[in-house]
Scaffold this active site. Sequence first.
Site, PDB file in Angstrom:
ATOM      1  N   LYS A 125       0.864  -1.189   0.000  1.00 61.24           N
ATOM      2  CA  LYS A 125       0.000   0.000   0.000  1.00 61.24           C
ATOM      3  C   LYS A 125       0.900   1.238   0.000  1.00 61.24           C
ATOM      4  O   LYS A 125       1.448   1.616   1.025  1.00 61.24           O
ATOM      5  CB  LYS A 125      -0.925  -0.005   1.214  1.00 61.24           C
ATOM      6  N   LYS A 300      -6.381  -8.286  -2.260  1.00 62.86           N
ATOM      7  CA  LYS A 300      -7.480  -8.293  -3.223  1.00 62.86           C
ATOM      8  C   LYS A 300      -7.818  -9.721  -3.628  1.00 62.86           C
ATOM      9  O   LYS A 300      -6.926 -10.574  -3.729  1.00 62.86           O
ATOM     10  CB  LYS A 300      -7.103  -7.513  -4.492  1.00 62.86           C
TER      11      LYS A 300
END
Length: 729
Positions: A125, A300
Amino acid sequence: MSELNTETGGVPVEALKRHAELSELVEEARWRYYVLDQPTVSDAQFDSWFNELLALEEAHPSLQTPDSPTQKVGAPVSGDFAKVRHLAPMESLDNAFDAADMAAWQARAERLAERDPAPYLVELKIDGLAVALIYRDGKLERGATRGDGRTGDDVTANVRTIKGVPHRLTGDDVPSLVEVRGEVYIPVADFATLNEQLVEQGKPPFANPRNSAAGTLRQKDPRVTAQRPLRMIVHGVGVWEGATPPRTQSEMYERLRELGLPVSDLYRVVGSPAEVDEFIEHYHVHRHDPAYEIDGVVVKVDDFRLQRELGSTSRAPRWAIAYKYPPEEVNTKLRDIQVGVGRTGRVTPFGLMEPVSVAGSTVERATLHNAAIVVKKGVLIGDTVVLRKAGDVIPEIVGPVTALRDGSEREFVMPTHCPECGTELAYEREGDADLRCPNAHGCPGQIRERVYFAAGRKALDIDGLGYVAATALTQPLPPQEPVVRTEADLFDLTLDQLIPIRSVVRDMDSGLPKIDPKTGEEKVVSFFSNLSGEASQNAVKLMESLEQAKQVPLWRVLVALSIRHIGPPTAQHLAAEMRSMDAIMNASEEELAAVKDIGPRTAAVIREWFQVDWHREIVERWRAAGVRMEDEPAPEKGPQILDGLTFVVTGTLEGYTRDTAAEALTSRGGKVAGSVSKKTSFVVVGENAGSKYDKAVSLGVPILDEAGFETLLKDGPEAAAKVAVKPEE
């Protein structure tokens, strides 16, 4: 019982007031963060407010209205750029802060999909600015910030200046229309340089790399943006038309790479929650390995069909979640800047701050290195500052939050005299950055620091002589006189000398006295005596350790002398070549410079040190007390079976320390390096190996475990190559 408001479904008045207060705080923070590029609260504080808001709405669902900050993405767009509508909404991500949050997300996804949602794609991230790029018929048409998720700022002219962002897509199967999403960032290595340039120009510095990227992308003049080191990594697609669509997130990344778009290499497709946890933990430890700032890991569901099946809430997809690492940056108030003196006389400014929790510990002091750094950072006393602490690294003040200045702040003025002994400070050489106290022989601060250093694990390794003990020996409370006036006294100590000593406890980072919060007075200890006035265990342990320290090898004695530039590696080379203290003391500069890793400058420093009378007195007093001043004769060199090969040792080996492993390699002709490169012959790996192991894997360097290491030492590189792990396999 709390007062109820019947017009809002019986929500307690306190909850209503707190919800309104938090909503205002969150909206204000978002405005400053996304629009003004002037964040005034840390990410940790924002997350705390937002999570409290979510908890209130979960307890009282009537508070969750379309206007609530929890139902919005990003913030309103600014008034400085044209407004553009995204082709598809740019959603935010829900956050996880621990293993329980991750397990709950995975269970919810499994329940909604009515099956295991694996495989997952896990990626870093990036702490940057979210941007969407539109390519029509392969040509870059528009770049826009995320804004409120539906409408953003048109920053096309600035996006075109970003290195690595193609103006035209490449490849055979180019979509007629594609909108890609990603993060714009400034590499960590370039951030400090940029801030220094801004301060030199009289402009306020950026608070952090993310803030600098946002501010740079929103420059009204693209020429300014072009001069700054912006980069981008693409991690998503909003629209894809006119070409064969990818079926998975991972396939999409390969397609985007083929189109010439910048895609990260630091992602992985994994098949289980356990592998997700392993990836998260790896980058928690290696958080600073990437070239950019990260604040967590994004997980994800890899399959696009399953992503569509899971869908989204009003603000975030159900098929993805962001695992946030504990914050390493927080905001706090800089109450003062003071200075401390080190063992070599270097006088260092440090910040005294309102205590704040960061990276698992409470911090109230942080280094500022020297007066020039204070100026470069643009920090004023009284500022709210960004404080950074990464793992075990010494806390650092990154810079000021200039948006919170009220005019009461003042500049720091470097003192002209030593805070410990009053001697006038001076630069040792012309062009030096650091002021030093020249009173090395008599400055109590320098003596305290040198005694503490001499007892350290990298020097004499004297158990029982920590910072409190070093302070007590060198700076006891009056009317007692110091029992250690220089290092020369160290091995002449007796129990009778130790027992009566009382001293003030000092902070190890600054050297300042610690204050008892209950009494408001300086903390005082009787470290070497018990309540009966007899020798304490600390005193007995110290005397035993001093006796043991007399037998340490020569290189440790050299380190303990605090000769500038002589750390453990250089001391080891010096001891291995010269074998005795007398040989080193009497060697010429040319002879010293010929020793590995020394060179003319360090050789001159060594000669100068031994020409000082009180320095030689330390050596002679230690020698008279029985400290070992000579190593055994060097063993004859065995077969040089590793001649011409380079090795890196990482992790913990059972049968070797790092030093003995290196000695085993060098005695056979090998060279031991500190970092892995394509020229590395083998990497020897023990338990808890870190980034050097990862680098070896990425470069395809052969890896040896401890058994393979033994094979290497016994039978040579050809035999070791047969048992080595080949990363490409």
